[in-house]
Design a protein around this motif. Structure first.
Motif, PDB file in Angstrom:
ATOM      1  N   TYR A 249       4.621  -1.884   5.247  1.00 24.17           N
ATOM      2  CA  TYR A 249       3.476  -2.718   5.575  1.00 24.17           C
ATOM      3  C   TYR A 249       3.074  -3.536   4.354  1.00 24.17           C
ATOM      4  O   TYR A 249       3.159  -3.049   3.222  1.00 24.17           O
ATOM      5  N   LYS A 304       1.534   4.165  10.327  1.00 25.96           N
ATOM      6  CA  LYS A 304       0.633   3.095   9.900  1.00 25.96           C
ATOM      7  C   LYS A 304      -0.712   3.660   9.470  1.00 25.96           C
ATOM      8  O   LYS A 304      -1.262   3.269   8.429  1.00 25.96           O
ATOM      9  N   ALA A 326       4.371  -6.099   9.114  1.00 19.70           N
ATOM     10  CA  ALA A 326       4.815  -4.727   9.378  1.00 19.70           C
ATOM     11  C   ALA A 326       6.234  -4.769   9.901  1.00 19.70           C
ATOM     12  O   ALA A 326       6.560  -5.597  10.754  1.00 19.70           O
TER      13      ALA A 326
END
Length: 379
Positions: A249, A304, A326
């Motif tokens: 990310y 995440k 991402a």
């Protein structure tokens, strides 16, 4: 509807070759480059199933690293000093091979060093002071690198990470996209044929080499290299090799960001760095290994959320900082971290299982694969 290649296409793009490489990632393209360097008159082709080599070569975090203290100590405990040091040497020499082949400028290589960071309640000096001296000695004995690790104060005051960190002066970071783009340019200049968006259906040995069948055509090659890492079992069953997904990310731009190095946490399972004044953070697959043992390119809320929490609670990034990018990359792993480089019969080579250290191992593994392919033809 039947598809037929033209006479011209069959004389150029899809004609038989001396050496065929399946997989256009870091290992495959370096195999092709080395083949053309060592056997310039040979016909070499790389076949990549996607438009770009998206397995892991252009989807990693760009860390030019070779092992943190906690990872190496864990490896020594699970394996042995000699095996761990042998792999460490391969990683370090592999990085030097990559840098020499591509050049630091083309890699956008930054010799910023690497820091291993710890939770605030870890007594870093007590736990790792003697271990650093021990590792530095055996690394110097095996690889001739002096003072690899050093206990230092962290260059950044994080929200809840220890003020003490372990610094590795020999590590850095690079731009994976520019790396692969330059390698492809090298391969083209040497005369390597590259077919992207092409999937292999099957291959089999015949009297003078191999027959390789694709969706719309069949060609013949003297020797075949399989360089598909975590996707290899889609073609051939390889024991002790499985895919592993790593999620990455990248935050929005943070103008005041002061990170300037590479950072590792928890045996390298979490890593973060500055990319264009954004924080790149990745990893975390150890908290959900069953789900992350996959070749699917998805991202998941569990990873995440874990990495977002790390940004907020460990690093101290405001919850208002959004995630702009991402993605995931697929590695090839096994119980052994040593890459697989082996022959199947006389004409098939496997160069796979990079163990999450593709940047460090991939270019040199490709060079070794090329030498193995040529071993019966070049004295």
């Amino acid at each position: 509807m039947a598809f037929n290649y033209s006479y011209w296409e069959r004389q150029t793009f899809v004609k038989n070759v001396d050496y065929l490489i399946i997989g256009g990632g870091l290992v495959g393209i370096n195999t092709a480059i080395s083949l053309k360097v060592m056997a310039p008159d040979s016909e070499v082709m790389v076949v990549e199933s996607h438009a770009i080599p998206i397995g892991a070569s252009t989807r990693n975090a760009g860390f030019a690293c070779f092992g943190s203290v906690t990872e190496l100590l864990d490896d020594i405990e699970q394996r042995s000093v000699d095996e761990t040091m042998s792999l460490l040497k391969d990683r370090y020499t592999g990085l030097q091979f990559l840098r020499e082949r591509v050049g630091d400028q083309s890699l956008s290589y930054q010799p910023v060093g690497g820091y291993e960071v710890f939770d605030h309640d870890v007594d870093v000096k007590k736990l790792y002071g003697d271990q650093i001296q021990y590792l530095n000695k055996i690394i110097n004995d095996h690889i001739n690198l002096k003072k690899t690790f050093e206990m230092v104060k962290s260059p950044v005051q994080f929200k809840s990470l220890n003020k003490w960190a372990i610094y590795n002066q020999y590590e850095g970071c690079l731009h994976p996209g520019q790396m692969m783009q330059h390698l492809y340019q090298m391969a083209y200049k040497l005369g390597v044929k590259i077919m992207t968006g092409t999937k292999i259906v099957e291959f089999k040995e015949v009297s003078e080499g191999l027959e390789v069948r694709f969706a719309n055509h069949t060609l013949y090659t003297r020797k075949l290299a399989i360089c598909t890492n975590g996707f290899t079992n889609d073609l051939e069953d390889i024991p002790n090799l499985q895919p592993a997904r790593n999620q990455i990310y990248v935050t929005q731009e943070i103008p005041w960001l002061v990170l300037r190095s590479c950072f590792h946490y928890d045996r390298g399972y979490v890593y973060f760095r500055n990319v264009d004044n954004r924080i790149l953070i990745g990893g975390g697959r150890n908290i959900d290994k069953d789900t992350e043992t996959t070749s699917s390119f998805n991202t998941t809320d569990k990873i995440k959320n874990y990495l977002s929490h790390f940004l907020l609670e460990k690093i101290g990034i405001s919850s208002e900082i959004r995630i702009d990018y991402a993605w995931s990359g697929i590695m090839g792993v096994g119980t052994s971290k040593t890459p697989i480089l082996e022959k199947r019969g006389e004409n098939i080579i496997f160069a796979v299982r990079l163990g999450g250290m593709g940047i460090a191992l991939g270019a040199r593994l490709g060079d070794q694969a090329a030498k193995l392919m040529l071993s019966n033809t070049i004295p």
